[in-house]
Design a protein around this motif. Structure first.
Motif, PDB file in Angstrom:
ATOM      1  N   GLN A  57       0.861  -1.197   0.000  1.00 36.26           N
ATOM      2  CA  GLN A  57       0.000   0.000   0.000  1.00 36.26           C
ATOM      3  C   GLN A  57       0.893   1.242   0.000  1.00 36.26           C
ATOM      4  O   GLN A  57       2.023   1.198   0.487  1.00 36.26           O
ATOM      5  CB  GLN A  57      -0.899   0.008   1.241  1.00 36.26           C
ATOM      6  CG  GLN A  57      -1.950  -1.074   1.221  1.00 36.26           C
ATOM      7  CD  GLN A  57      -2.848  -0.966   2.444  1.00 36.26           C
ATOM      8  OE1 GLN A  57      -2.563  -0.242   3.373  1.00 36.26           O
ATOM      9  NE2 GLN A  57      -3.932  -1.738   2.411  1.00 36.26           N
ATOM     10  N   PRO A  58       0.399   2.383  -0.527  1.00 31.25           N
ATOM     11  CA  PRO A  58       1.234   3.591  -0.543  1.00 31.25           C
ATOM     12  C   PRO A  58       1.564   4.051   0.888  1.00 31.25           C
ATOM     13  O   PRO A  58       0.746   3.929   1.785  1.00 31.25           O
ATOM     14  CB  PRO A  58       0.392   4.626  -1.272  1.00 31.25           C
ATOM     15  CG  PRO A  58      -0.975   4.068  -1.380  1.00 31.25           C
ATOM     16  CD  PRO A  58      -0.894   2.599  -1.140  1.00 31.25           C
ATOM     17  N   VAL A  59       2.753   4.591   1.062  1.00 39.23           N
ATOM     18  CA  VAL A  59       3.203   5.061   2.370  1.00 39.23           C
ATOM     19  C   VAL A  59       2.627   6.459   2.597  1.00 39.23           C
ATOM     20  O   VAL A  59       2.764   7.347   1.753  1.00 39.23           O
ATOM     21  CB  VAL A  59       4.742   5.103   2.437  1.00 39.23           C
ATOM     22  CG1 VAL A  59       5.201   5.662   3.768  1.00 39.23           C
ATOM     23  CG2 VAL A  59       5.306   3.728   2.192  1.00 39.23           C
ATOM     24  N   GLN A  60       2.013   6.650   3.749  1.00 40.09           N
ATOM     25  CA  GLN A  60       1.440   7.972   4.065  1.00 40.09           C
ATOM     26  C   GLN A  60       2.533   8.828   4.695  1.00 40.09           C
ATOM     27  O   GLN A  60       2.953   8.596   5.823  1.00 40.09           O
ATOM     28  CB  GLN A  60       0.253   7.816   5.036  1.00 40.09           C
ATOM     29  CG  GLN A  60      -0.403   9.133   5.341  1.00 40.09           C
ATOM     30  CD  GLN A  60      -1.575   8.971   6.309  1.00 40.09           C
ATOM     31  OE1 GLN A  60      -1.915   7.847   6.693  1.00 40.09           O
ATOM     32  NE2 GLN A  60      -2.161  10.079   6.686  1.00 40.09           N
ATOM     33  N   TYR A  61       3.020   9.806   3.929  1.00 40.85           N
ATOM     34  CA  TYR A  61       4.093  10.667   4.431  1.00 40.85           C
ATOM     35  C   TYR A  61       3.588  12.078   4.714  1.00 40.85           C
ATOM     36  O   TYR A  61       4.286  12.890   5.288  1.00 40.85           O
ATOM     37  CB  TYR A  61       5.272  10.714   3.451  1.00 40.85           C
ATOM     38  CG  TYR A  61       4.908  11.226   2.075  1.00 40.85           C
ATOM     39  CD1 TYR A  61       5.002  12.569   1.776  1.00 40.85           C
ATOM     40  CD2 TYR A  61       4.463  10.346   1.099  1.00 40.85           C
ATOM     41  CE1 TYR A  61       4.662  13.043   0.527  1.00 40.85           C
ATOM     42  CE2 TYR A  61       4.125  10.796  -0.153  1.00 40.85           C
ATOM     43  CZ  TYR A  61       4.228  12.157  -0.445  1.00 40.85           C
ATOM     44  OH  TYR A  61       3.891  12.624  -1.673  1.00 40.85           O
ATOM     45  N   LYS A  62       2.375  12.444   4.275  1.00 41.31           N
ATOM     46  CA  LYS A  62       1.796  13.762   4.551  1.00 41.31           C
ATOM     47  C   LYS A  62       1.048  13.710   5.868  1.00 41.31           C
ATOM     48  O   LYS A  62       0.523  12.673   6.259  1.00 41.31           O
ATOM     49  CB  LYS A  62       0.815  14.186   3.456  1.00 41.31           C
ATOM     50  CG  LYS A  62       1.432  14.519   2.156  1.00 41.31           C
ATOM     51  CD  LYS A  62       0.340  15.018   1.213  1.00 41.31           C
ATOM     52  CE  LYS A  62       0.882  15.373  -0.135  1.00 41.31           C
ATOM     53  NZ  LYS A  62      -0.177  15.839  -1.021  1.00 41.31           N
TER      54      LYS A  62
END
Length: 118
Positions: free
Chosen positions: A12-17
């Motif tokens: 899954q995409p990494v949440q960096y925001k």
């Protein structure tokens, strides 16, 4: 040895925001609000300047209309001083002595004299 592989379909995409909710008004709302406040301020300034000009004009006309009254008071005061000076000169010099060498009226100069203390 078997190598670890990513799951099928990928990670899954990494949440960096940071996921923070927006606080306050939107910029367009703030801009419209400040425009309204500034328009009201300019409106009050415009009418305040107009009122000040009207009061200055009224004050000027009041002074212009008072000039004849003030001039009449000054003339009465000068006549009173003139007759008082004539009386004083008559008492000091007698009837036949003239202060000036001609009969032309000389406007008196006013000098501020200290009030004698008793």
């Amino acid at each position: 040895m078997a190598q670890d592989m990513p799951p099928k379909g990928g990670y899954q995409p990494v949440q960096y925001k940071r996921n923070l909710p927006a606080r306050g008004f939107r910029p367009g709302t703030l801009l419209i609000g400040m425009g309204i406040v500034m328009s009201y301020g300019w409106y009050k300034l415009f009418h305040g300047i107009r009122e000040a000009n009207e009061l200055a004009r009224e004050k000027m006309w009041a002074r212009i209309n008072l000039i004849p009254l003030l001039q009449a008071e000054e003339d009465r005061d000068q006549v009173r001083r003139y007759w008082a000076d004539q009386k004083r000169e008559k008492e000091l010099l007698g009837d036949n002595t003239k202060v000036y060498h001609n009969d032309r009226f000389v406007r008196p100069t006013l000098a501020v004299a200290p009030v004698p203390s008793k």
